[in-house]
Write a protein that holds these residues in place. Structure first.
Motif, PDB file in Angstrom:
ATOM      1  N   LEU A 258       0.815  -1.215   0.000  1.00 41.55           N
ATOM      2  CA  LEU A 258       0.000   0.000   0.000  1.00 41.55           C
ATOM      3  C   LEU A 258       0.851   1.268   0.000  1.00 41.55           C
ATOM      4  N   LYS A 259       2.078   1.161   0.474  1.00 41.11           N
ATOM      5  CA  LYS A 259       3.014   2.288   0.435  1.00 41.11           C
ATOM      6  C   LYS A 259       3.834   2.303  -0.864  1.00 41.11           C
ATOM      7  N   ASP A 260       3.421   1.464  -1.832  1.00 41.12           N
ATOM      8  CA  ASP A 260       4.096   1.393  -3.134  1.00 41.12           C
ATOM      9  C   ASP A 260       5.601   1.139  -2.982  1.00 41.12           C
ATOM     10  N   PHE A 261       5.960   0.344  -1.978  1.00 43.35           N
ATOM     11  CA  PHE A 261       7.347  -0.074  -1.740  1.00 43.35           C
ATOM     12  C   PHE A 261       8.278   1.118  -1.466  1.00 43.35           C
ATOM     13  N   GLU A 262       7.705   2.219  -0.986  1.00 39.75           N
ATOM     14  CA  GLU A 262       8.529   3.368  -0.607  1.00 39.75           C
ATOM     15  C   GLU A 262       9.219   3.116   0.742  1.00 39.75           C
ATOM     16  N   TRP A 263       8.621   2.275   1.568  1.00 39.75           N
ATOM     17  CA  TRP A 263       9.229   1.914   2.845  1.00 39.75           C
ATOM     18  C   TRP A 263      10.071   0.661   2.648  1.00 39.75           C
ATOM     19  N   LEU A 264      11.157   0.545   3.395  1.00 37.95           N
ATOM     20  CA  LEU A 264      11.991  -0.645   3.325  1.00 37.95           C
ATOM     21  C   LEU A 264      11.269  -1.835   3.949  1.00 37.95           C
ATOM     22  N   HIS A 265      11.617  -3.024   3.476  1.00 38.07           N
ATOM     23  CA  HIS A 265      10.959  -4.246   3.939  1.00 38.07           C
ATOM     24  C   HIS A 265      10.997  -4.359   5.463  1.00 38.07           C
ATOM     25  N   GLY A 266      12.158  -4.136   6.055  1.00 43.61           N
ATOM     26  CA  GLY A 266      12.273  -4.259   7.509  1.00 43.61           C
ATOM     27  C   GLY A 266      11.425  -3.261   8.258  1.00 43.61           C
ATOM     28  N   GLU A 267      11.265  -2.061   7.707  1.00 39.75           N
ATOM     29  CA  GLU A 267      10.408  -1.056   8.335  1.00 39.75           C
ATOM     30  C   GLU A 267       8.955  -1.529   8.368  1.00 39.75           C
ATOM     31  N   CYS A 268       8.530  -2.171   7.286  1.00 39.20           N
ATOM     32  CA  CYS A 268       7.159  -2.682   7.220  1.00 39.20           C
ATOM     33  C   CYS A 268       6.976  -3.884   8.137  1.00 39.20           C
ATOM     34  N   VAL A 269       8.001  -4.737   8.228  1.00 33.86           N
ATOM     35  CA  VAL A 269       7.948  -5.882   9.145  1.00 33.86           C
ATOM     36  C   VAL A 269       7.853  -5.390  10.590  1.00 33.86           C
ATOM     37  N   SER A 270       8.533  -4.301  10.902  1.00 36.35           N
ATOM     38  CA  SER A 270       8.451  -3.719  12.244  1.00 36.35           C
ATOM     39  C   SER A 270       6.998  -3.390  12.592  1.00 36.35           C
ATOM     40  N   GLU A 296       9.480  -0.882  22.348  1.00 35.16           N
ATOM     41  CA  GLU A 296      10.696  -0.177  22.767  1.00 35.16           C
ATOM     42  C   GLU A 296      11.928  -0.780  22.097  1.00 35.16           C
ATOM     43  N   ALA A 297      11.934  -2.097  21.934  1.00 31.55           N
ATOM     44  CA  ALA A 297      13.065  -2.746  21.258  1.00 31.55           C
ATOM     45  C   ALA A 297      13.163  -2.275  19.811  1.00 31.55           C
ATOM     46  N   LEU A 298      12.040  -2.146  19.148  1.00 35.22           N
ATOM     47  CA  LEU A 298      12.022  -1.667  17.761  1.00 35.22           C
ATOM     48  C   LEU A 298      12.455  -0.209  17.688  1.00 35.22           C
ATOM     49  N   LYS A 299      11.965   0.590  18.608  1.00 36.42           N
ATOM     50  CA  LYS A 299      12.323   2.024  18.627  1.00 36.42           C
ATOM     51  C   LYS A 299      13.809   2.225  18.890  1.00 36.42           C
ATOM     52  N   ALA A 300      14.418   1.316  19.650  1.00 34.51           N
ATOM     53  CA  ALA A 300      15.851   1.431  19.947  1.00 34.51           C
ATOM     54  C   ALA A 300      16.686   1.380  18.676  1.00 34.51           C
ATOM     55  N   PHE A 301      16.139   0.753  17.637  1.00 31.87           N
ATOM     56  CA  PHE A 301      16.837   0.679  16.355  1.00 31.87           C
ATOM     57  C   PHE A 301      16.169   1.571  15.301  1.00 31.87           C
ATOM     58  N   HIS A 302      15.459   2.585  15.806  1.00 29.20           N
ATOM     59  CA  HIS A 302      14.857   3.623  14.948  1.00 29.20           C
ATOM     60  C   HIS A 302      13.885   3.033  13.929  1.00 29.20           C
ATOM     61  N   LEU A 303      13.255   1.926  14.309  1.00 27.96           N
ATOM     62  CA  LEU A 303      12.257   1.310  13.445  1.00 27.96           C
ATOM     63  C   LEU A 303      10.882   1.895  13.747  1.00 27.96           C
ATOM     64  N   PRO A 304      10.042   2.055  12.732  1.00 27.02           N
ATOM     65  CA  PRO A 304       8.722   2.654  12.950  1.00 27.02           C
ATOM     66  C   PRO A 304       7.784   1.710  13.693  1.00 27.02           C
ATOM     67  N   ILE A 305       6.961   2.280  14.555  1.00 27.88           N
ATOM     68  CA  ILE A 305       5.925   1.488  15.212  1.00 27.88           C
ATOM     69  C   ILE A 305       4.535   2.022  14.850  1.00 27.88           C
ATOM     70  N   ARG A 306       4.507   3.083  14.040  1.00 28.34           N
ATOM     71  CA  ARG A 306       3.238   3.633  13.552  1.00 28.34           C
ATOM     72  C   ARG A 306       3.427   4.095  12.113  1.00 28.34           C
ATOM     73  N   VAL A 307       2.318   4.105  11.369  1.00 26.61           N
ATOM     74  CA  VAL A 307       2.331   4.593   9.992  1.00 26.61           C
ATOM     75  C   VAL A 307       1.100   5.471   9.783  1.00 26.61           C
ATOM     76  N   ASP A 308       1.271   6.550   9.057  1.00 28.23           N
ATOM     77  CA  ASP A 308       0.166   7.461   8.771  1.00 28.23           C
ATOM     78  C   ASP A 308      -0.336   7.262   7.348  1.00 28.23           C
ATOM     79  N   GLY A 309      -1.555   7.703   7.113  1.00 31.89           N
ATOM     80  CA  GLY A 309      -2.072   7.793   5.750  1.00 31.89           C
ATOM     81  C   GLY A 309      -2.625   6.508   5.169  1.00 31.89           C
TER      82      GLY A 309
END
Length: 360
Positions: A258-270, A296-309
Motif C-alpha cells: 500500500l506504500k508502493d514499496f517506498e518503505w523498506l521491507h524491515g520497516e514494514c515488518v516492524s 521499545e526494542a524496535l524504537k531502539a533501532f529507529h524502526l517505525p511502530i506507527r504509519v500514517d495515511g
C-alpha cells in the motif's frame, strides 16, 4: 571465518560463511567445482561499483568465462521483465546446467538471481554473496527465491537452495543507518520467535550494534543464521515450522504494497510485529508490558511502530491476497511469550483490525 552447515539429514546442502573480507571466497568456489565453468554475476547499480570488479577478478582464471548482469537498484526492478533479460543474457552467453549464477547484493538481488537460477534450464546452481544486513540474516538463507507480480509481493517464485552463502561482514560499513536498522527488524524477529535470551541480548547490545562494532555484529549475525538455518533445515518448504519466520510479515507485506514499496521491507515488518504483538495481547497471550517492551526494542533501532495515511480496512483487504493464505484464511504468527511463537489460523477480521489499529 565462521561456518554454519545447512543439512538435509546426514547430507550437507551448503555452507554459510561469515568472514571479514572475500579472502576465502576463491577456495570455497574451488571446493564447489566452479573451475572450468561459466559464471554470471548478477548485481544492482548501487552494489556494482563497490564489489563487482573484485568478485569478477576473483573468478577470472578459475571460471572458464566471467560475465555480469547489472540492473537498476530497487524493488521496482524485482519483476519478470528483468528476469527475462537475465535469461536472455544467459542464453546469449551459452550458459548450461553446470554453470553458475552469483547473486551479489541485497535481498532483491538474491531473490531475483535465485529465481533466474531456479528456472533457467529447469535449474542451475547459484551462490549468494549478501551485502546488506537484512539479506545476511534472512533472505540469503533458506532457498526462497522470487519476484513481485504487479503489486503482489513475492507472488511468483520457487524454492531453490543456494550452493553457498558467503558473507563479507565489512560490506555493512557501506550501508546507511536506515538500511542497517531495517535489517534489525528481522534480527529482532528471530529472537522473538525462537530465542528469548537472544532477544534480550539484542536489546542489551543496541548501542554496540548501531556503532557497527565488528565482533558484536559477527556474533549477532551468526546467532541469527543459526536460528534461521535451523528452521529451514527442519522445514525447507514451509510445511510447518518455517511459517514462524513470517512473524510480522502478513501486515508488513500489506503495508509495503500500500506504500508502493517506498518503505523498506524491515520497516514494514516492524509495523507488522507491532500488529501481531497487539493481537497476541488482545487474545490474552502476552501482557501489555511485553507488548510495550517489543515496541521499545524496535524504537531502539529507529524502526517505525506507527504509519500514517493508510486505512485499516485497506490493510485488512491486502492481507487477504497474501501468498501465505491457508484455505481462504489468513495464517497469523502470534506470540505466547518472547521466544515462543505459534501459527494461528483462526484470527478473526475484527482481531486483525484491532492489531492494525495498534500501528496506525
Amino acid at each position: 571465518m565462521k561456518t554454519i552447515e545447512i543439512r538435509n539429514g546426514e547430507k550437507k546442502i551448503y555452507d554459510i560463511c561469515l568472514d571479514n573480507s572475500y579472502g576465502h571466497l576463491r577456495e570455497k568456489l574451488e571446493e564447489l567445482g566452479v573451475s572450468g565453468r561459466k559464471v554470471c554475476i548478477v548485481t544492482d547499480s548501487q552494489v556494482a561499483p563497490l564489489y563487482l570488479k573484485e568478485i569478477a577478478n576473483m573468478c577470472c582464471g578459475l571460471a572458464s568465462k566471467v560475465t555480469h548482469f547489472v540492473f537498476e537498484a530497487g524493488e521496482a526492478s524485482k519483476n519478470l521483465t528483468v528476469i527475462e533479460k537475465i535469461y536472455e543474457k544467459l542464453i546469449i552467453e551459452k550458459f548450461d546446467r553446470k554453470d553458475y549464477i552469483i547473486a551479489l547484493g541485497g535481498g532483491v538481488t538474491g531473490d531475483m538471481a535465485g529465481y533466474a537460477a531456479a528456472t533457467y534450464l529447469r535449474g542451475i546452481d547459484f551462490i549468494q554473496l549478501p551485502t546488506t544486513l537484512l539479506s545476511q540474516v534472512d533472505s540469503s538463507i533458506g532457498g526462497k527465491t522470487g519476484v513481485d507480480f504487479q503489486q503482489y509481493k513475492n507472488m511468483v517464485g520457487a524454492f531453490h537452495q543456494p550452493a553457498l552463502v558467503y558473507m563479507n561482514l565489512n560490506t555493512l560499513k557501506t550501508l546507511d543507518d536506515r538500511q542497517v536498522c531495517a535489517g534489525m527488524a528481522e534480527v529482532i524477529k528471530h529472537g522473538l520467535i525462537k530465542n528469548r535470551d537472544y532477544y534480550e541480548w539484542i536489546k542489551a547490545h543496541a548501542a554496540m550494534i548501531l556503532e557497527r562494532d565488528y565482533d558484536t555484529l559477527e556474533h549477532m549475525i551468526y546467532e541469527s543464521c543459526l536460528i534461521k538455518g535451523g528452521v529451514v533445515e527442519r522445514d525447507p518448504k514451509e510445511q510447518g515450522e518455517r511459517a514462524l519466520l513470517n512473524f510480522g510479515h502478513t501486515v508488513g507485506h500489506s503495508v509495503e504494497k500500500l506504500k508502493d514499496f517506498e518503505w523498506l521491507h524491515g520497516e514494514c515488518v516492524s509495523l507488522g510485529m507491532v500488529a501481531a504483538a497487539a493481537i497476541s495481547m488482545h487474545k490474552g497471550l502476552i501482557s501489555q508490558e511485553v507488548c510495550q517492551n517489543i515496541k521499545e526494542a524496535l524504537k531502539a533501532f529507529h524502526l517505525p511502530i506507527r504509519v500514517d495515511g493508510l486505512n485499516p480496512e485497506d490493510i485488512l483487504a491486502a492481507t487477504k491476497s497474501d501468498k501465505k493464505m491457508d484455505g481462504g484464511k489468513v495464517k497469523f504468527i502470534l506470540l505466547e511469550s518472547p521466544g515462543n511463537a505459534f501459527i494461528d489460523r483462526e484470527v478473526a477480521d475484527n482481531e486483525i483490525l484491532e492489531g492494525i489499529g495498534a500501528c496506525l
